[in-house]
Design a protein around this motif. Structure first.
Motif, PDB file in Angstrom:
ATOM      1  N   PRO A   9       0.807  -1.230   0.000  1.00 58.13           N
ATOM      2  CA  PRO A   9       0.000   0.000   0.000  1.00 58.13           C
ATOM      3  C   PRO A   9       0.836   1.275   0.000  1.00 58.13           C
ATOM      4  N   ILE A  10       1.955   1.260   0.751  1.00 58.67           N
ATOM      5  CA  ILE A  10       2.802   2.450   0.797  1.00 58.67           C
ATOM      6  C   ILE A  10       3.490   2.666  -0.550  1.00 58.67           C
ATOM      7  N   GLY A  11       3.926   1.572  -1.190  1.00 55.50           N
ATOM      8  CA  GLY A  11       4.562   1.677  -2.500  1.00 55.50           C
ATOM      9  C   GLY A  11       3.601   2.181  -3.557  1.00 55.50           C
ATOM     10  N   ILE A  12       2.350   1.700  -3.521  1.00 58.04           N
ATOM     11  CA  ILE A  12       1.350   2.172  -4.474  1.00 58.04           C
ATOM     12  C   ILE A  12       1.100   3.672  -4.275  1.00 58.04           C
ATOM     13  N   ALA A  13       0.979   4.090  -3.005  1.00 59.67           N
ATOM     14  CA  ALA A  13       0.776   5.507  -2.718  1.00 59.67           C
ATOM     15  C   ALA A  13       1.965   6.345  -3.188  1.00 59.67           C
ATOM     16  N   ILE A 130       7.797  -2.999  -7.737  1.00 58.59           N
ATOM     17  CA  ILE A 130       6.557  -3.396  -8.410  1.00 58.59           C
ATOM     18  C   ILE A 130       5.380  -2.583  -7.874  1.00 58.59           C
ATOM     19  N   SER A 131       5.359  -2.345  -6.567  1.00 56.66           N
ATOM     20  CA  SER A 131       4.263  -1.585  -5.961  1.00 56.66           C
ATOM     21  C   SER A 131       4.246  -0.146  -6.463  1.00 56.66           C
ATOM     22  N   THR A 132       5.414   0.484  -6.567  1.00 54.59           N
ATOM     23  CA  THR A 132       5.456   1.864  -7.064  1.00 54.59           C
ATOM     24  C   THR A 132       5.078   1.932  -8.544  1.00 54.59           C
ATOM     25  N   ILE A 133       5.448   0.910  -9.298  1.00 59.06           N
ATOM     26  CA  ILE A 133       5.059   0.869 -10.713  1.00 59.06           C
ATOM     27  C   ILE A 133       3.537   0.784 -10.844  1.00 59.06           C
ATOM     28  N   LEU A 146      -3.204  11.625   1.380  1.00 56.32           N
ATOM     29  CA  LEU A 146      -1.808  11.387   1.744  1.00 56.32           C
ATOM     30  C   LEU A 146      -1.584  11.414   3.249  1.00 56.32           C
ATOM     31  N   THR A 147      -2.532  11.970   4.007  1.00 58.13           N
ATOM     32  CA  THR A 147      -2.406  11.952   5.467  1.00 58.13           C
ATOM     33  C   THR A 147      -2.365  10.517   5.983  1.00 58.13           C
TER      34      THR A 147
END
Length: 245
Positions: A9-13, A130-133, A146-147
């Motif tokens: 979840p943090i990488g996707i955000a 992969i999550s950030t992609i 973003l909070t």
């Protein structure tokens, strides 16, 4: 696996935020592989969205990531005998969470090797990238508060602190760091106060621990002094046990 799951979840955000800052999917993947620091990547995206100068971003990243000099030096004791290039690869894929997991395992599990630690780092790096992609790909159609992300990062660091609270010395150093951080933030009016307070508290902890270890055999029957000793032992203790076996 719990660590890797927490990255999703943090990488996707992070990917969504990088997309909002102007990063395409390829650049998002590259910065995830080359920086591999959630805090630094959030910092990059946030400062770019307000059109901060490149030099300011680099300087802020330097001070933000300066903690890795301390983390790297503390875990390097377990990499003795490894080649130069192994150490380089280990260093560039190190981050806060993998450091916490690997340091805990290396100091408590005699079967856990440096190769195992490197494997954990690479698993985490792949999952994070992969999550950030994924976040970058869906960034144009999905928005998040973003909070919530900032709270998730804070909760993750608090958990890492709790994992390290295994001796009275560490608890006292944590409290000292908090006091110094508040004082220097008020004095310096800048987040650089966090860097100064962390360095000062680390040096105090190192000095006190060295003093305790040098006198521990003489005063080891002292119940208060035993509270300061790391129950996981030290690298020297681990190597001594292996030689004895």
């Amino acid at each position: 696996m719990p660590l890797n799951i927490s990255y999703v979840p943090i990488g996707i955000a992070c990917g969504i935020l990088l997309h909002a800052a102007g990063f395409n999917t390829l650049l998002t993947a590259l910065v995830s592989l080359m920086v591999f620091s959630g805090g630094a990547q959030f910092l990059i995206a946030s400062m770019l969205t307000i059109n901060s100068p490149l030099l300011s971003i680099v300087i802020m990243m330097f001070f933000l990531e300066l903690r890795y000099a301390l983390l790297g030096s503390s875990i390097s004791k377990y990499l003795q005998g490894k080649s130069f290039w192994f150490t380089v690869i280990f260093a560039v894929s190190l981050n806060d969470e993998t450091y916490a997991v690997n340091y805990l395992k290396l100091s408590t599990d005699k079967k856990f090797t440096a190769q195992d630690a490197l494997q954990i780092e690479h698993y985490a790096l792949v999952v994070w990238t992969i999550s950030t992609i994924i976040g970058s790909l869906v960034g144009s159609s999905l928005s998040i508060n973003l909070t919530v992300v900032h709270f998730a990062l804070t909760a993750l660091f608090i958990y890492m602190i709790v994992m390290q609270m295994k001796s009275l010395l560490k608890v006292l150093i944590i409290l000292l760091t908090i006091v110094l951080a508040i004082a220097f933030m008020l004095l310096m009016k800048s987040t650089l106060g966090l860097v100064v307070s962390t360095l000062l508290a680390s040096f105090v902890g190192f000095f006190v621990e060295s003093l305790i270890r040098s006198h521990y055999e003489k005063y080891k029957k002292n119940r208060l002094l035993r509270l300061f000793k790391n129950p996981a032992g030290t690298p020297e203790d681990k190597f001594d046990e292996e030689e004895t076996e």
